[in-house]
Design an enzyme around this catalytic site. Structure first.
Site, PDB file in Angstrom:
ATOM      1  N   SER A 151      17.647 -29.499  54.858  1.00  0.00           N
ATOM      2  CA  SER A 151      18.900 -29.527  55.636  1.00  0.00           C
ATOM      3  C   SER A 151      18.642 -30.172  56.999  1.00  0.00           C
ATOM      4  CB  SER A 151      19.504 -28.130  55.785  1.00  0.00           C
ATOM      5  OG  SER A 151      18.591 -27.252  56.398  1.00  0.00           O
TER       6      SER A 151
ATOM      7  N   LYS B  32      18.014 -19.058  60.973  1.00  0.00           N
ATOM      8  CA  LYS B  32      18.674 -17.803  60.629  1.00  0.00           C
ATOM      9  C   LYS B  32      18.127 -16.598  61.391  1.00  0.00           C
ATOM     10  CE  LYS B  32      21.524 -17.632  58.144  1.00  0.00           C
ATOM     11  NZ  LYS B  32      22.971 -17.961  58.142  1.00  0.00           N
TER      12      LYS B  32
HETATM   13  C1  LIG Z   1      17.649 -24.402  55.223  1.00  0.00           C
HETATM   14  C2  LIG Z   1      18.937 -23.975  55.851  1.00  0.00           C
HETATM   15  N1  LIG Z   1      19.582 -24.847  56.627  1.00  0.00           N
HETATM   16  C3  LIG Z   1      20.766 -24.544  57.201  1.00  0.00           C
HETATM   17  C4  LIG Z   1      21.360 -23.302  57.008  1.00  0.00           C
HETATM   18  C5  LIG Z   1      22.740 -23.080  57.570  1.00  0.00           C
HETATM   19  O1  LIG Z   1      22.904 -22.038  58.373  1.00  0.00           O
HETATM   20  P1  LIG Z   1      24.290 -21.310  58.564  1.00  0.00           P
HETATM   21  O2  LIG Z   1      24.316 -20.174  57.584  1.00  0.00           O
HETATM   22  O3  LIG Z   1      24.234 -20.852  59.960  1.00  0.00           O
HETATM   23  O4  LIG Z   1      25.421 -22.261  58.289  1.00  0.00           O
HETATM   24  C6  LIG Z   1      20.696 -22.343  56.220  1.00  0.00           C
HETATM   25  C7  LIG Z   1      21.266 -21.018  55.976  1.00  0.00           C
HETATM   26  O5  LIG Z   1      20.715 -20.181  55.311  1.00  0.00           O
HETATM   27  C8  LIG Z   1      19.456 -22.689  55.622  1.00  0.00           C
HETATM   28  O6  LIG Z   1      18.786 -21.826  54.838  1.00  0.00           O
END
Ligand SMILES: Cc1ncc(COP(=O)(O)O)c(C=O)c1O
Length: 306
Positions: free
Chosen positions: A272, A41
């Site tokens: 994630s 981010k």
């Molecule tokens: C841990 C994590 N993974 C993935 C994402 C996904 O990012 P995006 O908002 O660009 O879809 C976020 C977004 O906050 C996140 O906190």
């Protein structure tokens, strides 16, 4: 040559994961956790604030407010510290305390918003809406710039650059890209850049089982471990033309791949990131791509945030 903290945002390395997945094919992963806020981010945070400063929406010294799962907040806290803006983050109380600590350590004021229907570590779309409502209220009362990451398109543009970096760093053909989706900035920007350069590349969002609106399914399980993604709604700027099919992971998969990445690759990343690598491995084994295919994905954040 010495650089500024803001120069640490972007240009992350592309890692080949050779131990947690031993074929078929190969997995490449963008090491986004290495940036100063510890997550993907940082790119959106810098891009949105730079654009707002450039067109006058964000004046020097003006406070900044945003709703965050903690990662956008850490990125904004880094950028606000460097550019001299007070920063207030609203976050669901269901996100990990480590995130609040990091933001506060970077000088932010953190307002924790009680959960609506989630549980600690499992933040739902309704929990996020509650935190966003509080952010909007605070932005008005503090006469602050409201970042509004779900609606700001600068985050997507920032990740077209991530996609361009991947194209420059990959040492051979790229066959597919997979990533979990929060605001969609990461997925949409990278998929757009990759599809523009390689029209045949397959792009697939990764969703938690039971919360798969991008795959067109009703949400039957709003709670899952993928903090920051999988909110059970289609993000405002979603572009279905950038999605070839959907991929799904369970909480058990995520726990398993989180451990594999740490113990086999030495990569202590978040859930994630684990979901993304699990989905890449499954795609390679599925027969949907050639046996010698390369799948690229994103290591979204550090495991120290959980
Ligand atoms: C841990 C994590 N993974 C993935 C994402 C996904 O990012 P995006 O908002 O660009 O879809 C976020 C977004 O906050 C996140 O906190």
């Amino acid at each position: 040559m010495p650089v500024s903290v803001l120069d640490l945002i972007g240009n992350t390395p592309l890692i080949e994961l050779t131990r947690c997945h031993d074929g078929p094919g190969r997995i490449l992963a963008k090491a986004e956790f290495l940036m100063p806020g510890g997550s993907v981010k940082d790119r959106a945070a810098l891009a949105i604030l730079r654009a707002a400063r450039a067109d006058g929406r964000l004046q020097p010294g003006m406070p900044v407010v945003e709703m965050t799962s903690g990662n956008m907040g850490a990125g904004l806290a880094v950028v606000c510290a460097a550019l001299g803006h007070p920063f207030i983050a609203t976050m669901s109380a269901g996100n990990s305390a480590a995130r609040a600590r990091m933001m506060e350590g970077l000088g932010a004021r953190v307002v924790l918003v009680p959960q609506v229907d989630g549980a600690p570590g499992q933040v739902t779309g309704a929990d996020v809406t509650a935190a966003a409502d509080e952010a909007q209220r605070l932005a008005k009362s503090e006469s602050a710039f409201y970042v509004d990451q779900f609606n700001a398109t600068e985050g997507i543009a920032a990740h077209e650059i991530t996609g361009a970096e991947i194209l420059a760093q990959a040492d051979g053909p790229l066959d597919a890209f997979v990533a979990a989706v929060g605001t969609g900035s990461t997925y949409l920007g990278i998929a757009k850049a990759l599809k523009a350069a390689k029209p045949g590349i397959l792009c697939a969002p990764v969703e938690p089982e039971g919360s798969e609106p991008l795959a067109g399914k009703p949400v039957v399980k709003a709670r899952h471990m993928l903090q920051g993604t999988g909110y059970g709604t289609v993000p405002p700027h979603w572009d279905a033309a950038l999605m070839d099919f959907g991929l799904t992971v369970t909480d058990e998969d995520v726990i398993d791949w989180h451990r594999r990445l740490a113990t086999q690759e030495g990569l202590y990343v978040g859930f994630s990131a684990a979901a993304n690598v699990c989905a890449a491995s499954r795609l390679l084994a599925s027969g949907r791509v050639a046996r010698d295919a390369t799948v690229v994905t994103v290591l979204c954040d550090t495991g120290l945030k959980y």
